[in-house]
Scaffold this active site. Structure first.
Site, PDB file in Angstrom:
ATOM      1  N   SER A  77       0.858  -1.177   0.000  1.00 41.25           N
ATOM      2  CA  SER A  77       0.000   0.000   0.000  1.00 41.25           C
ATOM      3  C   SER A  77       0.905   1.241   0.000  1.00 41.25           C
ATOM      4  O   SER A  77       1.972   1.223  -0.602  1.00 41.25           O
ATOM      5  CB  SER A  77      -0.924  -0.027   1.222  1.00 41.25           C
ATOM      6  OG  SER A  77      -1.800   1.082   1.216  1.00 41.25           O
ATOM      7  N   TYR A  91      -6.011   7.714  -6.146  1.00 35.30           N
ATOM      8  CA  TYR A  91      -4.907   6.858  -5.710  1.00 35.30           C
ATOM      9  C   TYR A  91      -5.103   6.449  -4.250  1.00 35.30           C
ATOM     10  O   TYR A  91      -4.948   5.269  -3.888  1.00 35.30           O
ATOM     11  CB  TYR A  91      -3.583   7.602  -5.869  1.00 35.30           C
ATOM     12  CG  TYR A  91      -2.374   6.874  -5.343  1.00 35.30           C
ATOM     13  CD1 TYR A  91      -1.876   5.747  -5.989  1.00 35.30           C
ATOM     14  CD2 TYR A  91      -1.713   7.310  -4.193  1.00 35.30           C
ATOM     15  CE1 TYR A  91      -0.761   5.079  -5.511  1.00 35.30           C
ATOM     16  CE2 TYR A  91      -0.588   6.652  -3.713  1.00 35.30           C
ATOM     17  CZ  TYR A  91      -0.119   5.540  -4.380  1.00 35.30           C
ATOM     18  OH  TYR A  91       0.998   4.876  -3.906  1.00 35.30           O
ATOM     19  N   LYS A 131      -5.290   2.670  -2.518  1.00 30.93           N
ATOM     20  CA  LYS A 131      -4.322   2.225  -1.512  1.00 30.93           C
ATOM     21  C   LYS A 131      -5.019   1.912  -0.185  1.00 30.93           C
ATOM     22  O   LYS A 131      -4.568   1.046   0.565  1.00 30.93           O
ATOM     23  CB  LYS A 131      -3.243   3.280  -1.321  1.00 30.93           C
ATOM     24  CG  LYS A 131      -2.341   3.486  -2.541  1.00 30.93           C
ATOM     25  CD  LYS A 131      -1.349   2.350  -2.734  1.00 30.93           C
ATOM     26  CE  LYS A 131      -1.690   1.386  -3.790  1.00 30.93           C
ATOM     27  NZ  LYS A 131      -0.650   0.323  -3.970  1.00 30.93           N
TER      28      LYS A 131
END
Length: 315
Positions: A158, A194, A198
Site C-alpha cells: 500500500s 490513488y 491504496k
C-alpha cells in the site's frame, strides 16, 4: 514504535528451499529488487508478472548469471484487465502450492480514466487486479498451509498516500465504481483516486487475514522510493510529491532500501512476530493504530471484499 534496526536480506532471509514465490510488477523497481533478493536464497521457483517482456528477459538473464540454478518464470499480465490476470494464472502458474505472494505492482496519480472492464483505472489496477490474482492463487496458498510447519504469506504493498482517501466520503465510493464513473474531483483528483485504491489494499489485506487465518496477510508502506513509478512523474504531480516529502522531512530511498519492508514481512520476520492483518512501515514497524478509522474499519473491509468478489465473479 521501535522497528527493525538492521535487516540485511542476504543474511537475514532464511534459506527458501522448497518455497514457491510470486511477485507482481517484477520487471522494475521494488518488484525486480524483490526477485533478485529471493533468487539468492534458493527458492524452488519464482514467478513474476508484468507487461514488459524484454525487461523480464533481461532480469532473468541477469539473475541466472549470478545464480545459474535459479528457476524463474515470467507471466505477462496486465493488472488493469481482470481477464488478463485470470488467464495469466491459468496458463502461466504451473505449481500446486504457493508460499509467498507479494502484491507489489501499482500505478500512481494517473489522469481520469477507466480500465477495459469499466472501473476507475487506479482502483482497477492497484486493487481489483491484485484481488483477482489472489483469488486465482488462493487454492495454491491454501494447499501450502497444509504442509507441516507451514508459513504462507501474502504481502500487499500500500502507501501512506492511502490517506488521500479522505477526499472520498466513506473512503470507498462503491456507487461511483459501480456506475463507471472516472471519479472526478476538483482538488487533487489523481491523488484522491490513488488514496482510495491504496486504502483498498489495506482493507483487503486485513479482511484476507480474517477470512483465512492460516495465511499471514499484511499490508505495508515501503517508504518514498526512487522507482520509475515515482521518478517518472511530470508537472504538478512531480512538484506535489517533492513539496510534500520536503515538508514532511521524508528522505527518498533507493530501491535496495525501499524493498526492505516487504522482504522483511514476506520472509525475513519469523511468522510469530507478524501480526496477521497488520500494517507495517519501514522496517517492521507495526503501525496499525495510527491508520485512519476507515482503514481500521472491519465492516468496511468486509463490504469491500464482498463487493470485490461480486465483481470478480463476472469474469
Amino acid at each position: 514504535m521501535q522497528g527493525v534496526t538492521a535487516f540485511d536480506p542476504a543474511k537475514d532471509i532464511p534459506d527458501l528451499t522448497g518455497k514457491v514465490i510470486l511477485v507482481t510488477g517484477g520487471t522494475a523497481g521494488l518488484g525486480a529488487t524483490s526477485v533478485r533478493a529471493f533468487a539468492a536464497q534458493n527458492p524452488s521457483h519464482i514467478y513474476f508478472t508484468g507487461r514488459n517482456v524484454s525487461a523480464a528477459n533481461a532480469l532473468i538473464s541477469e539473475i541466472k548469471a549470478k545464480h545459474p540454478t535459479a528457476a524463474l518464470t515470467f507471466i505477462e499480465m496486465d493488472l488493469s484487465s481482470l481477464q488478463s490476470v485470470k488467464q495469466g494464472v491459468l496458463t502461466g502458474f504451473k505449481h500446486d502450492h504457493l508460499e509467498i505472494l507479494i502484491n507489489n505492482a501499482g500505478i500512481i496519480a494517473k489522469p481520469q480514466g477507466l480500465s477495459t472492464d469499466g472501473y476507475e483505472i487506479q482502483f482497477a489496477t492497484n486493487h481489483l487486479g491484485h484481488a483477482m490474482l489472489t483469488q486465482q492463487l488462493l487454492p495454491y496458498l491454501l494447499t501450502a498451509t497444509q504442509t507441516p510447519g507451514a508459513d504462507v504469506r501474502v504481502v500487499t504493498v500500500s502507501s501512506d498516500g492511502y490517506a488521500a482517501h479522505r477526499g472520498i466520503k466513506g473512503g470507498i465510493s462503491f456507487t461511483e465504481l459501480d456506475s463507471g464513473s472516472t471519479m472526478s474531483r476538483t482538488v487533487l483528483g489523481p491523488w484522491v483516486r490513488y488514496g482510495q485504491s491504496k486504502l483498498a489494499n489495506i482493507l483487503f489485506a486485513s479482511e484476507l487475514a480474517r477470512r483465512y487465518p492460516n495465511i499471514t496477510s499484511v499490508s505495508i508502506h515501503p517508504g518514498v522510493v526512487e522507482t520509475p513509478m515515482n521518478t517518472e512523474m511530470r508537472g504538478f504531480n512531480k512538484k506535489f510529491v517533492s513539496i510534500t516529502t520536503w515538508l514532511g522531512g521524508i528522505k527518498w530511498m533507493k530501491p535496495e532500501q525501499g524493498v526492505l519492508n516487504q522482504l522483511w514481512c514476506a520472509a525475513g520476520a519469523k511468522k510469530e512476530v507478524l501480526k496477521n492483518g497488520g500494517f507495517y512501515r519501514p522496517v517492521g514497524v507495526d503501525d496499525w493504530e495510527t491508520l485512519t478509522k476507515e482503514a481500521r474499519d472491519g465492516e468496511l473491509a468486509k463490504k469491500l471484499l464482498d463487493w470485490t468478489e461480486s465483481v470478480l465473479d463476472n469474469f
